[in-house]
Design a protein around this motif. Structure first.
Motif, PDB file in Angstrom:
ATOM      1  N   SER A   1       2.135   3.303   5.481  1.00  0.00           N
ATOM      2  CA  SER A   1       1.082   4.099   4.816  1.00  0.00           C
ATOM      3  C   SER A   1      -0.237   3.361   4.705  1.00  0.00           C
ATOM      4  O   SER A   1      -1.236   3.945   4.243  1.00  0.00           O
ATOM      5  CB  SER A   1       1.547   4.500   3.406  1.00  0.00           C
ATOM      6  N   SER A   2      -0.276   2.093   5.110  1.00  0.00           N
ATOM      7  CA  SER A   2      -1.503   1.312   4.913  1.00  0.00           C
ATOM      8  C   SER A   2      -1.861   0.493   6.150  1.00  0.00           C
ATOM      9  O   SER A   2      -2.414  -0.599   6.021  1.00  0.00           O
ATOM     10  CB  SER A   2      -1.330   0.378   3.711  1.00  0.00           C
ATOM     11  N   LYS A   3      -1.558   1.022   7.315  1.00  0.00           N
ATOM     12  CA  LYS A   3      -1.826   0.267   8.537  1.00  0.00           C
ATOM     13  C   LYS A   3      -3.313   0.063   8.784  1.00  0.00           C
ATOM     14  O   LYS A   3      -3.715  -0.872   9.476  1.00  0.00           O
ATOM     15  CB  LYS A   3      -1.188   0.975   9.730  1.00  0.00           C
ATOM     16  N   SER A   4      -4.126   0.936   8.222  1.00  0.00           N
ATOM     17  CA  SER A   4      -5.568   0.809   8.427  1.00  0.00           C
ATOM     18  C   SER A   4      -6.206  -0.172   7.451  1.00  0.00           C
ATOM     19  O   SER A   4      -7.335  -0.635   7.670  1.00  0.00           O
ATOM     20  CB  SER A   4      -6.244   2.178   8.295  1.00  0.00           C
ATOM     21  N   THR A   5      -5.508  -0.490   6.367  1.00  0.00           N
ATOM     22  CA  THR A   5      -6.091  -1.366   5.346  1.00  0.00           C
ATOM     23  C   THR A   5      -5.321  -2.683   5.167  1.00  0.00           C
ATOM     24  O   THR A   5      -5.860  -3.631   4.603  1.00  0.00           O
ATOM     25  CB  THR A   5      -6.135  -0.644   3.990  1.00  0.00           C
ATOM     26  N   ALA A   6      -4.082  -2.741   5.611  1.00  0.00           N
ATOM     27  CA  ALA A   6      -3.283  -3.948   5.433  1.00  0.00           C
ATOM     28  C   ALA A   6      -3.813  -5.083   6.293  1.00  0.00           C
ATOM     29  O   ALA A   6      -4.390  -4.865   7.361  1.00  0.00           O
ATOM     30  CB  ALA A   6      -1.825  -3.668   5.775  1.00  0.00           C
ATOM     31  N   THR A   7      -3.630  -6.288   5.823  1.00  0.00           N
ATOM     32  CA  THR A   7      -4.101  -7.469   6.544  1.00  0.00           C
ATOM     33  C   THR A   7      -2.914  -8.339   6.966  1.00  0.00           C
ATOM     34  O   THR A   7      -1.771  -8.124   6.544  1.00  0.00           O
ATOM     35  CB  THR A   7      -5.039  -8.306   5.655  1.00  0.00           C
ATOM     36  N   ALA A   8      -3.236  -9.329   7.777  1.00  0.00           N
ATOM     37  CA  ALA A   8      -2.193 -10.264   8.209  1.00  0.00           C
ATOM     38  C   ALA A   8      -1.612 -11.033   7.029  1.00  0.00           C
ATOM     39  O   ALA A   8      -0.427 -11.370   7.014  1.00  0.00           O
ATOM     40  CB  ALA A   8      -2.777 -11.233   9.240  1.00  0.00           C
ATOM     41  N   GLN A   9      -2.467 -11.297   6.024  1.00  0.00           N
ATOM     42  CA  GLN A   9      -1.986 -11.998   4.837  1.00  0.00           C
ATOM     43  C   GLN A   9      -0.887 -11.206   4.133  1.00  0.00           C
ATOM     44  O   GLN A   9       0.115 -11.775   3.666  1.00  0.00           O
ATOM     45  CB  GLN A   9      -3.133 -12.244   3.841  1.00  0.00           C
ATOM     46  N   ASP A  10      -1.066  -9.877   4.058  1.00  0.00           N
ATOM     47  CA  ASP A  10      -0.080  -9.042   3.366  1.00  0.00           C
ATOM     48  C   ASP A  10       1.276  -9.101   4.058  1.00  0.00           C
ATOM     49  O   ASP A  10       2.316  -9.270   3.413  1.00  0.00           O
ATOM     50  CB  ASP A  10      -0.582  -7.598   3.310  1.00  0.00           C
ATOM     51  N   VAL A  11       1.264  -8.953   5.359  1.00  0.00           N
ATOM     52  CA  VAL A  11       2.521  -8.993   6.106  1.00  0.00           C
ATOM     53  C   VAL A  11       3.155 -10.376   6.014  1.00  0.00           C
ATOM     54  O   VAL A  11       4.381 -10.513   5.875  1.00  0.00           O
ATOM     55  CB  VAL A  11       2.283  -8.593   7.577  1.00  0.00           C
TER      56      VAL A  11
ATOM     57  N   GLY B   1       0.809  -1.214   0.000  1.00  0.00           N
ATOM     58  CA  GLY B   1       0.000   0.000   0.000  1.00  0.00           C
ATOM     59  C   GLY B   1       0.841   1.263   0.000  1.00  0.00           C
ATOM     60  O   GLY B   1       0.472   2.262   0.631  1.00  0.00           O
ATOM     61  N   LEU B   2       1.944   1.250  -0.717  1.00  0.00           N
ATOM     62  CA  LEU B   2       2.855   2.393  -0.735  1.00  0.00           C
ATOM     63  C   LEU B   2       2.539   3.315  -1.906  1.00  0.00           C
ATOM     64  O   LEU B   2       2.321   2.842  -3.028  1.00  0.00           O
ATOM     65  CB  LEU B   2       4.300   1.921  -0.846  1.00  0.00           C
ATOM     66  N   PRO B   3       2.536   4.629  -1.668  1.00  0.00           N
ATOM     67  CA  PRO B   3       2.329   5.566  -2.779  1.00  0.00           C
ATOM     68  C   PRO B   3       3.598   5.658  -3.631  1.00  0.00           C
ATOM     69  O   PRO B   3       4.676   5.200  -3.235  1.00  0.00           O
ATOM     70  CB  PRO B   3       2.041   6.893  -2.071  1.00  0.00           C
ATOM     71  N   ASP B   4       3.462   6.252  -4.791  1.00  0.00           N
ATOM     72  CA  ASP B   4       4.594   6.385  -5.710  1.00  0.00           C
ATOM     73  C   ASP B   4       5.411   7.616  -5.339  1.00  0.00           C
ATOM     74  O   ASP B   4       5.260   8.691  -5.921  1.00  0.00           O
ATOM     75  CB  ASP B   4       4.083   6.481  -7.148  1.00  0.00           C
ATOM     76  N   THR B   5       6.272   7.470  -4.347  1.00  0.00           N
ATOM     77  CA  THR B   5       7.098   8.575  -3.857  1.00  0.00           C
ATOM     78  C   THR B   5       8.551   8.128  -3.733  1.00  0.00           C
ATOM     79  O   THR B   5       8.863   6.931  -3.845  1.00  0.00           O
ATOM     80  CB  THR B   5       6.610   9.072  -2.480  1.00  0.00           C
ATOM     81  N   LEU B   6       9.420   9.103  -3.466  1.00  0.00           N
ATOM     82  CA  LEU B   6      10.826   8.793  -3.257  1.00  0.00           C
ATOM     83  C   LEU B   6      11.018   7.900  -2.037  1.00  0.00           C
ATOM     84  O   LEU B   6      11.830   6.958  -2.068  1.00  0.00           O
ATOM     85  CB  LEU B   6      11.627  10.090  -3.082  1.00  0.00           C
ATOM     86  N   GLN B   7      10.250   8.139  -0.987  1.00  0.00           N
ATOM     87  CA  GLN B   7      10.384   7.326   0.216  1.00  0.00           C
ATOM     88  C   GLN B   7       9.967   5.876  -0.036  1.00  0.00           C
ATOM     89  O   GLN B   7      10.602   4.949   0.469  1.00  0.00           O
ATOM     90  CB  GLN B   7       9.554   7.918   1.356  1.00  0.00           C
ATOM     91  N   SER B   8       8.921   5.687  -0.819  1.00  0.00           N
ATOM     92  CA  SER B   8       8.483   4.326  -1.141  1.00  0.00           C
ATOM     93  C   SER B   8       9.556   3.595  -1.935  1.00  0.00           C
ATOM     94  O   SER B   8       9.861   2.419  -1.669  1.00  0.00           O
ATOM     95  CB  SER B   8       7.174   4.361  -1.920  1.00  0.00           C
ATOM     96  N   TRP B   9      10.108   4.271  -2.941  1.00  0.00           N
ATOM     97  CA  TRP B   9      11.209   3.664  -3.699  1.00  0.00           C
ATOM     98  C   TRP B   9      12.359   3.318  -2.761  1.00  0.00           C
ATOM     99  O   TRP B   9      12.956   2.236  -2.865  1.00  0.00           O
ATOM    100  CB  TRP B   9      11.704   4.631  -4.775  1.00  0.00           C
ATOM    101  N   PHE B  10      12.677   4.235  -1.860  1.00  0.00           N
ATOM    102  CA  PHE B  10      13.777   4.034  -0.920  1.00  0.00           C
ATOM    103  C   PHE B  10      13.544   2.778  -0.081  1.00  0.00           C
ATOM    104  O   PHE B  10      14.465   1.965   0.107  1.00  0.00           O
ATOM    105  CB  PHE B  10      13.892   5.271  -0.014  1.00  0.00           C
ATOM    106  N   LEU B  11      12.352   2.593   0.439  1.00  0.00           N
ATOM    107  CA  LEU B  11      12.059   1.457   1.319  1.00  0.00           C
ATOM    108  C   LEU B  11      12.162   0.122   0.592  1.00  0.00           C
ATOM    109  O   LEU B  11      12.750  -0.840   1.110  1.00  0.00           O
ATOM    110  CB  LEU B  11      10.663   1.624   1.922  1.00  0.00           C
ATOM    111  N   VAL B  12      11.599   0.051  -0.604  1.00  0.00           N
ATOM    112  CA  VAL B  12      11.624  -1.220  -1.347  1.00  0.00           C
ATOM    113  C   VAL B  12      13.034  -1.532  -1.838  1.00  0.00           C
ATOM    114  O   VAL B  12      13.505  -2.676  -1.737  1.00  0.00           O
ATOM    115  CB  VAL B  12      10.633  -1.163  -2.531  1.00  0.00           C
ATOM    116  N   GLN B  13      13.717  -0.507  -2.348  1.00  0.00           N
ATOM    117  CA  GLN B  13      15.082  -0.732  -2.823  1.00  0.00           C
ATOM    118  C   GLN B  13      16.016  -1.099  -1.669  1.00  0.00           C
ATOM    119  O   GLN B  13      16.863  -1.990  -1.789  1.00  0.00           O
ATOM    120  CB  GLN B  13      15.595   0.530  -3.522  1.00  0.00           C
TER     121      GLN B  13
END
Length: 288
Positions: free
Chosen positions: A226-236, A126-138
């Motif tokens: 960014s998605s703590k309200s929508t993420a599920t246990a399956q995602d983690v 559930g990450l937006p398309d931002t520099l921080q999101s790229w940073f976290l995944v990379q």
């Protein structure tokens, strides 16, 4: 008379030479094995025929030449140009162990970049398309490579440091693309990202050596911020399983493939499952 005497003398000498040559030719033709002894060694080595030419000799000679050409092509010496280039490379250090490792690190880093750019990571976290999101995944994929490099002594240290350097060069390039020109903003952003980078390394390392619950907690706090309200246990759960799977796969990569050839490959990105694995609901609840 003097000239006539000289002419008779020269004629006698020529006749003597011709008689000796004729006698020698007679011995050569009569004694077959003697021919090989009278031929120069280089001719014998090259397979010069000493038998009387026959009707099929021309075909046989052509076949021998073709075979020799094919052998020379298959096992011929390395061209001088290639040998000179390699020699210069060794003298200048291009083929030194450290330089080969640096080039391999570049190849591996580009492979990690290509894989981390898959939209599936942003989607499941559930990450937006931002520099921080790229940073976290990379950073997640760089960390997995660093875990592998730390197991390999001096060569692994060179590889480790070069990956980190490539990562920060990439961060700076991303900022330039975003036109972050203000020196103060750029300095503050770099400092915050640097603190985040080393904090993530510590958190992931702790989860790796402890248990899945600890690793899930680190993943939840950072990748799912960014998605703590929508993420599920399956995602983690699928993200943690992805990390464990890739760490195990990198452990099986040989040092030659990693440090010399730069041959690595990541598996498919995590995809949301229909139901969480047994016990994962409780683990994610504890992480929250």
């Amino acid at each position: 008379e003097s000239l006539r005497h000289d002419s008779f003398t020269m004629a006698g000498r020529c006749a003597s030479v011709l008689r000796c040559a004729g006698a020698r030719m007679g011995r050569v033709s009569a004694g077959g094995p003697a021919v090989r002894q009278t031929l120069p060694p280089r001719c014998v080595a090259r397979g010069v025929s000493t038998s009387t030419p026959g009707p099929n000799d021309a075909t046989r000679v052509m076949d021998e030449k073709k075979g020799a050409t094919a052998t020379a092509t298959a096992k011929g010496p390395e061209p001088w140009s290639d040998r000179i280039v390699k020699g210069i490379g060794y003298v200048t250090g291009f083929y030194s162990r450290s330089q080969v490792t640096l080039r391999s690190a570049r190849t591996v880093y580009l492979s990690a970049c290509e894989h981390a750019a898959d939209p599936a990571f942003n989607k499941i976290c559930g990450l937006p398309d931002t520099l921080q999101s790229w940073f976290l995944v990379q950073q997640l994929h760089i960390w997995m490579l660093l875990v592998r490099a730390k197991k390999e002594g001096t060569q692994g240290k060179i590889f480790y440091n070069q990956l980190v350097q490539f990562f920060w060069d990439d961060v700076e390039h991303k900022m330039l693309l975003m036109k972050v020109d203000d020196v103060t903003i750029k300095s503050e952003s770099t400092r915050e990202l640097n603190d985040m980078f080393w904090g993530l390394l510590f958190a992931y390392d702790e989860g790796l050596v402890k248990d899945d619950a600890t690793l899930a907690s680190a993943v939840w706090r950072n990748l799912f911020h960014s998605s703590k309200s929508t993420a599920t246990a399956q995602d983690v759960a699928v993200v943690v399983e992805y990390i464990r799977r890739e760490i195990h796969a990198l452990d099986s990569v040989s040092t030659k493939d990693l440090f010399e050839d730069g041959k690595i490959s990541f598996g498919p990105p995590p995809v949301r499952s229909s139901s969480p694995p047994e016990g994962w609901t409780e683990k994610v609840s504890e992480a929250k």
